[in-house]
Scaffold this motif. Structure first.
Motif: not given
Length: 416
Positions: A136-154, A179-187
């Motif tokens: 479930s946590f790995t799904g946090y980053s996928l919308p890649y909005d300000a909230f999910s990017a911040t939560a995933t950075s934490i 985040p890098t260009v590989h982060s979203i595809p990897r997650v």
């Protein structure tokens, strides 16, 4: 057609051996089925989402604006007929699966059915809960909005805080510093492929062990049907009940999803330099609460120059201690060696008291997640957390002793 298949696959033998097995009927057993229904719903809705999601942070132009492709694709999903509802169903089903799995484990804990010979399924259940939370946590980053990017950075920072292996694990999961260009595809690959496959394998093993060992029985079954499984055949009676429950689950989750659209990303917008105030979902906020009340400069030096900082202690070490205690529990509590019947909580005041104290700990650490809003100091919250846990244990323990008396010693205490 059945006769043709039966000649080649021996379906009659399969039906007799497995589909006619007695399935114990007790209202608490359906909690595990709800977790399974949630996982099935997650897979079905996840397939729809993957058809329309682009796991990339490359910039695309949408209505004259430059947006990350992942963010833009979620906006597109929400614009489709029932797209926002299906994404919301996916979100709420993840929460329901975690909640049902946790309650299911609580039922096993409070009824003592984690003991020999059922330790394997206890371990599988614990692992299922952990993997479900991580998935479930790995799904946090996928919308890649300000909230999910911040939560995933934490989350990335917490991962790197692990001594010795933190940097390596974070590099494997996020493909570099998030985040890098590989982060979203990897997650994305972890979220839609590897973790779901792991969950399927664990669920399969869990059910296989349950069928092999037979379902535990409620305590009254010893008097009603001693030495036998009290229940109904898997086919067709149990299948009918499960089908009705699954349809009821879908009705409830679609009502919730339609009424409360999960995580509307247009409210947060794409990632910016500003850091929005974020709190994790309910199943992680107790860890967030611990981090709120641990001194930020807390450090423990380890050999080789490694350091255990406050992030590691609050988010990994303390939950890890609880996890190790849960794993060791069947080896510490060995009073029953051939467990078939659920133990009554009122006959085991110590275990019941500890279970309720654990719930008090989780509730109060969750409240600590609102430390600033509540206006409490860290010292006050620690006093509340420790005090409520101890008081809860004492109240439950002595309430059981006063109302039901001390449990008898010996085997008769196990299924009284």
């Amino acid at each position: 057609m059945y006769r043709w298949l039966d000649e080649r696959l021996d379906l009659s033998r399969f039906n007799k051996k497995y589909l006619n097995k007695a399935f114990a009927v007790h209202h608490s057993y359906f909690i595990g089925e709800i977790a399974l229904f949630a996982f099935i719903t997650l897979v079905i809705t996840g397939i729809f989402l993957t058809f329309n999601y682009e796991p990339s942070i490359r910039m695309v132009k949408v209505a004259g604006k430059e947006l990350p492709a992942a963010y833009a694709s979620v906006l597109y999903i929400d614009s489709l007929p029932f797209g926002a509802v299906l994404r919301s169903v996916h979100h709420w089903s993840a929460s329901i699966m975690i909640a049902a799995s946790f309650i299911h484990l609580l039922r096993i804990l409070i009824s003592g059915t984690y003991k020999r010979p059922r330790e394997i399924n206890w371990f599988l259940g614990l692992l299922l809960l952990v993997v479900a939370i991580v998935t479930s946590f790995t799904g946090y980053s996928l919308p890649y909005d300000a909230f999910s990017a911040t939560a995933t950075s934490i989350g990335y920072g917490i991962g790197t805080s692990m001594p010795y292996i933190g940097e390596w694990i974070s590099q494997v999961i996020f493909g570099g510093e998030f985040p890098t260009v590989h982060s979203i595809p990897r997650v994305y690959s972890l979220h839609v492929l590897w973790f779901p496959l792991l969950l399927m394998a664990l669920l399969g093993m869990h059910m296989l062990v349950m069928v092999k060992q037979k379902h535990t029985q409620p305590a009254y079954a010893k008097k009603v049907a001693p030495g036998r499984i009290l229940g109904v055949p898997l086919m067709p009676q149990q299948a009918y009940m499960s089908t009705i429950l699954f349809l009821l689950y879908l009705a409830v989750v679609f009502f919730i999803a339609g009424s409360y659209i999960a995580h509307p990303i247009e409210v947060f917008g794409p990632p910016t330099a500003a850091t929005p105030a974020v709190k994790p979902d309910w199943y992680l906020i107790w860890i967030y609460g611990i981090l709120q009340i641990i001194p930020g400069d807390l450090k423990i030096n380890l050999p080789g120059g490694a350091v255990m900082n406050s992030e590691f202690i609050g988010s990994i070490l303390i939950p890890g201690i609880l996890g190790v205690a849960a794993v060791l529990l069947p080896f510490l509590d060995t009073r029953a060696t051939k467990m078939r019947y659920m133990e009554l909580p009122t006959r085991h005041p110590v275990r019941t008291g500890v279970t309720f104290a654990l719930l008090a700990f989780l509730i109060t650490t969750t409240l600590a997640g609102w430390k600033q809003e509540l206006g409490f100091t860290a010292g006050q919250l620690w006093a509340i957390i420790i005090g409520s846990s101890v008081i809860t244990y004492l109240v439950v323990y002595y309430a059981i002793i006063l109302i039901w008396g001390r449990p008898p010693k010996g085997d008769e205490a196990e299924t009284a």
